[in-house]
Design a protein around this motif. Structure first.
Motif, PDB file in Angstrom:
ATOM      1  N   SER A 212       6.717   0.288 -11.097  1.00  0.00           N
ATOM      2  CA  SER A 212       5.977   0.794 -10.159  1.00  0.00           C
ATOM      3  C   SER A 212       5.822   2.193 -10.611  1.00  0.00           C
ATOM      4  CB  SER A 212       6.559   0.962  -8.710  1.00  0.00           C
ATOM      5  OG  SER A 212       7.723   1.305  -8.501  1.00  0.00           O
ATOM      6  N   GLU A 213       7.093   2.774 -11.331  1.00  0.00           N
ATOM      7  CA  GLU A 213       6.903   4.083 -11.859  1.00  0.00           C
ATOM      8  C   GLU A 213       5.899   4.282 -13.110  1.00  0.00           C
ATOM      9  OE1 GLU A 213      10.885   4.995 -12.905  1.00  0.00           O
ATOM     10  OE2 GLU A 213      11.606   4.990 -10.844  1.00  0.00           O
ATOM     11  N   ASP A 214       6.032   3.236 -13.967  1.00  0.00           N
ATOM     12  CA  ASP A 214       5.059   3.110 -15.020  1.00  0.00           C
ATOM     13  C   ASP A 214       3.744   3.176 -14.603  1.00  0.00           C
ATOM     14  OD1 ASP A 214       7.418   3.113 -16.727  1.00  0.00           O
ATOM     15  OD2 ASP A 214       7.015   0.935 -17.074  1.00  0.00           O
ATOM     16  N   VAL A 215       3.352   2.435 -13.483  1.00  0.00           N
ATOM     17  CA  VAL A 215       2.153   2.552 -12.810  1.00  0.00           C
ATOM     18  C   VAL A 215       1.592   4.136 -12.501  1.00  0.00           C
ATOM     19  CG1 VAL A 215       0.600   1.564 -11.026  1.00  0.00           C
ATOM     20  CG2 VAL A 215       2.189  -0.095 -12.409  1.00  0.00           C
ATOM     21  N   ALA A 216       2.696   4.620 -12.031  1.00  0.00           N
ATOM     22  CA  ALA A 216       2.178   5.870 -11.284  1.00  0.00           C
ATOM     23  C   ALA A 216       1.998   6.945 -12.388  1.00  0.00           C
ATOM     24  CB  ALA A 216       3.539   6.469 -10.223  1.00  0.00           C
ATOM     25  N   GLN A 217       2.724   6.986 -13.406  1.00  0.00           N
ATOM     26  CA  GLN A 217       2.576   7.510 -14.612  1.00  0.00           C
ATOM     27  C   GLN A 217       1.337   7.323 -15.193  1.00  0.00           C
ATOM     28  OE1 GLN A 217       6.027   7.113 -17.212  1.00  0.00           O
ATOM     29  NE2 GLN A 217       7.067   8.478 -15.870  1.00  0.00           N
ATOM     30  N   GLU A 218       0.864   6.160 -15.209  1.00  0.00           N
ATOM     31  CA  GLU A 218      -0.510   5.697 -16.163  1.00  0.00           C
ATOM     32  C   GLU A 218      -1.462   6.418 -14.970  1.00  0.00           C
ATOM     33  OE1 GLU A 218      -3.010   1.787 -17.130  1.00  0.00           O
ATOM     34  OE2 GLU A 218      -1.104   1.593 -16.096  1.00  0.00           O
ATOM     35  N   TRP A 219      -1.512   6.396 -13.939  1.00  0.00           N
ATOM     36  CA  TRP A 219      -2.556   6.957 -13.005  1.00  0.00           C
ATOM     37  C   TRP A 219      -2.714   8.387 -13.194  1.00  0.00           C
ATOM     38  CZ3 TRP A 219      -3.135  10.651  -9.111  1.00  0.00           C
ATOM     39  CH2 TRP A 219      -4.258  10.756  -8.424  1.00  0.00           C
ATOM     40  N   LEU A 220      -1.597   9.048 -13.110  1.00  0.00           N
ATOM     41  CA  LEU A 220      -1.321  10.605 -13.496  1.00  0.00           C
ATOM     42  C   LEU A 220      -1.940  10.903 -14.947  1.00  0.00           C
ATOM     43  CD1 LEU A 220       2.332  11.286 -11.944  1.00  0.00           C
ATOM     44  CD2 LEU A 220      -0.119  12.347 -11.201  1.00  0.00           C
ATOM     45  N   ASP A 221      -1.616  10.182 -15.781  1.00  0.00           N
ATOM     46  CA  ASP A 221      -2.080  10.154 -17.129  1.00  0.00           C
ATOM     47  C   ASP A 221      -3.581   9.988 -17.436  1.00  0.00           C
ATOM     48  OD1 ASP A 221      -1.716  10.683 -19.974  1.00  0.00           O
ATOM     49  OD2 ASP A 221      -1.977   8.482 -20.252  1.00  0.00           O
ATOM     50  N   ASN A 222      -4.096   9.203 -16.514  1.00  0.00           N
ATOM     51  CA  ASN A 222      -5.578   9.047 -16.614  1.00  0.00           C
ATOM     52  C   ASN A 222      -6.467   9.677 -15.644  1.00  0.00           C
ATOM     53  OD1 ASN A 222      -5.200   7.039 -18.443  1.00  0.00           O
ATOM     54  ND2 ASN A 222      -5.028   5.216 -16.974  1.00  0.00           N
ATOM     55  N   ASN A 223      -5.595  10.550 -14.554  1.00  0.00           N
ATOM     56  CA  ASN A 223      -6.597  11.158 -13.604  1.00  0.00           C
ATOM     57  C   ASN A 223      -5.850  12.582 -13.482  1.00  0.00           C
ATOM     58  OD1 ASN A 223      -7.983   8.988 -11.896  1.00  0.00           O
ATOM     59  ND2 ASN A 223      -6.354   8.300 -12.571  1.00  0.00           N
ATOM     60  N   PRO A 224      -5.854  13.399 -14.289  1.00  0.00           N
ATOM     61  CA  PRO A 224      -5.631  14.892 -14.358  1.00  0.00           C
ATOM     62  C   PRO A 224      -6.711  15.672 -13.658  1.00  0.00           C
ATOM     63  CG  PRO A 224      -6.354  14.444 -16.654  1.00  0.00           C
ATOM     64  CD  PRO A 224      -6.221  13.116 -15.942  1.00  0.00           C
ATOM     65  N   GLU A 225      -7.814  15.060 -13.741  1.00  0.00           N
ATOM     66  CA  GLU A 225      -9.132  15.858 -12.934  1.00  0.00           C
ATOM     67  C   GLU A 225      -9.027  15.775 -11.495  1.00  0.00           C
ATOM     68  OE1 GLU A 225     -10.205  11.461 -13.428  1.00  0.00           O
ATOM     69  OE2 GLU A 225      -9.289  12.921 -14.568  1.00  0.00           O
TER      70      GLU A 225
ATOM     71  N   SER B 214       1.050  -1.402  -0.049  1.00  0.00           N
ATOM     72  CA  SER B 214       0.107   0.140   0.239  1.00  0.00           C
ATOM     73  C   SER B 214       0.928   1.223  -0.003  1.00  0.00           C
ATOM     74  CB  SER B 214      -0.914   0.014   1.138  1.00  0.00           C
ATOM     75  OG  SER B 214      -0.288   0.004   2.402  1.00  0.00           O
ATOM     76  N   THR B 215       2.116   1.121   0.320  1.00  0.00           N
ATOM     77  CA  THR B 215       2.750   2.297   0.332  1.00  0.00           C
ATOM     78  C   THR B 215       3.477   2.648  -1.044  1.00  0.00           C
ATOM     79  OG1 THR B 215       3.909   1.487   2.678  1.00  0.00           O
ATOM     80  CG2 THR B 215       5.039   3.092   1.540  1.00  0.00           C
ATOM     81  N   ILE B 216       3.760   1.735  -1.888  1.00  0.00           N
ATOM     82  CA  ILE B 216       4.302   1.984  -3.155  1.00  0.00           C
ATOM     83  C   ILE B 216       3.618   2.983  -3.905  1.00  0.00           C
ATOM     84  CG2 ILE B 216       5.306   0.968  -5.212  1.00  0.00           C
ATOM     85  CD1 ILE B 216       5.693  -1.716  -3.574  1.00  0.00           C
ATOM     86  N   PRO B 217       2.341   2.774  -4.466  1.00  0.00           N
ATOM     87  CA  PRO B 217       1.881   3.674  -5.404  1.00  0.00           C
ATOM     88  C   PRO B 217       1.699   5.010  -5.036  1.00  0.00           C
ATOM     89  CG  PRO B 217       0.508   1.573  -5.267  1.00  0.00           C
ATOM     90  CD  PRO B 217       1.440   1.705  -4.132  1.00  0.00           C
ATOM     91  N   PRO B 218       1.414   5.573  -3.869  1.00  0.00           N
ATOM     92  CA  PRO B 218       1.292   7.022  -3.371  1.00  0.00           C
ATOM     93  C   PRO B 218       2.726   7.411  -3.518  1.00  0.00           C
ATOM     94  CG  PRO B 218       0.770   5.777  -1.592  1.00  0.00           C
ATOM     95  CD  PRO B 218       0.786   4.606  -2.624  1.00  0.00           C
ATOM     96  N   THR B 219       3.719   6.623  -3.060  1.00  0.00           N
ATOM     97  CA  THR B 219       4.972   7.163  -2.970  1.00  0.00           C
ATOM     98  C   THR B 219       5.662   7.498  -4.399  1.00  0.00           C
ATOM     99  OG1 THR B 219       5.353   5.836  -0.985  1.00  0.00           O
ATOM    100  CG2 THR B 219       7.555   6.682  -2.041  1.00  0.00           C
ATOM    101  N   GLU B 220       5.147   6.702  -5.384  1.00  0.00           N
ATOM    102  CA  GLU B 220       5.763   6.756  -6.599  1.00  0.00           C
ATOM    103  C   GLU B 220       5.170   7.841  -7.270  1.00  0.00           C
ATOM    104  OE1 GLU B 220       8.317   5.563  -8.296  1.00  0.00           O
ATOM    105  OE2 GLU B 220       8.908   3.933  -7.149  1.00  0.00           O
TER     106      GLU B 220
END
Length: 281
Positions: A263-276, A40-46
């Motif tokens: 994990s970095e790619d997953v974080a970037q995907e979240w940012l790409d999909n959630n600019p709102e 649970s720590t990894i996604p928000p940290t990245e």
């Protein structure tokens, strides 16, 4: 899209950093993120690492157990930690209250407690364990002893006067033990929390707790910062106080990293999909 999001962040939050930094104080542009090995720590940290680097900060990640994370936050060796569970980690918040600050929750309604496989149909509440402890080898498999949730788990065992021993290990070892038992369709009792992949991967359920609802009655998860962050990086302080991530998105990212995605790619995907998300702060 990721570049657009980062440029928006720089525009919205960068003014505080400019006002605070005369260009000569390089230390104010360096921040340390604390990280445990918990999934649970990894996604928000990245996610935070990606955003803060886009805001012009040099980011270092230091991995340690939870006690060392809070001690580092208190001394300033660590600036930010993104996975503080409340109220489970209250003892650390109180111990270091003079030098650390809890910010607004990233997400709420994070469940935790005693967990069993779905095929244990007769075990749905903690009270159902009474008299059935030997079926479980009189054990609760859990995570490392330094986590404050383990104190609460022991208190729950004592509240029901269960003949169970708390067996502490790492998250990985606990999950491995659970998978072994579940592959054999055998009973097992462990500690679990959401967000986590264990529920989808292994078909688990968190036991209800009707007799003693004061234990494991829901958690919120917060960023914790050293007190100097607000002064040396006010833009970061504001951003962290605004950040929210849904628990469903958290679980989705955990599943992806557990399945081997970077994990970095997953974080970037979240940012790409959630600019709102910026509009929700």
């Amino acid at each position: 899209m990721i570049i657009t999001v980062l440029l928006l962040l720089i525009g919205l939050y960068g003014c505080g950093a400019t006002d605070n930094d005369d260009g000569n104080n390089k230390e104010d542009r360096e921040l340390v993120l604390g990280s445990t090995t918990w999934t649970s720590t990894i996604p928000p940290t990245e996610i935070v690492k990606e955003i803060l680097e886009g805001m012009g900060y040099d980011i270092e990640i230091k991995e340690a157990n939870i006690g060392a994370i809070y001690a580092g936050l208190a001394t300033g060796e660590i600036d930010i930690y993104m996975d503080s569970w409340y109220p489970q980690q209250t003892q650390y918040l109180e111990e270091y209250s003079d030098t650390i600050e809890q910010l607004s929750p990233i997400y709420e309604d994070a469940d935790a407690g005693m967990v069993v496989p779905n095929y244990m149909e007769g075990i749905n509440d903690v009270e159902d364990l009474i008299g059935n402890e030997d079926m479980l080898n009189n054990e609760v498999i859990a995570i490392e002893d330094g986590d404050p949730a383990m104190d609460e788990l022991q208190e729950l065992i004592d509240a029901y006067d269960l003949d169970l021993e708390l067996v502490n290990s790492s998250e990985g070892a606990m999950i491995a033990a659970a998978k072994t038992s579940i592959d054999e369709n055998e009973p097992i009792l462990l500690y679990g929390w959401r967000p986590h992949t264990m529920f989808n991967d292994m078909g688990l359920k968190i036991l209800t707790n009707e007799e003693h609802p004061e234990y494991f009655n829901g958690s919120s998860v917060h960023p914790i910062v050293n007190e100097d962050v607000k002064k040396k990086a006010p833009d970061v302080h504001k951003f962290l106080g605004d950040l929210t991530i849904s628990i469903d998105d958290m679980e989705d990212m955990i599943i992806k990293t557990d399945n081997g995605e970077n994990s970095e790619d997953v974080a970037q995907e979240w940012l790409d999909n959630n600019p709102e998300w910026l509009n929700n702060n």
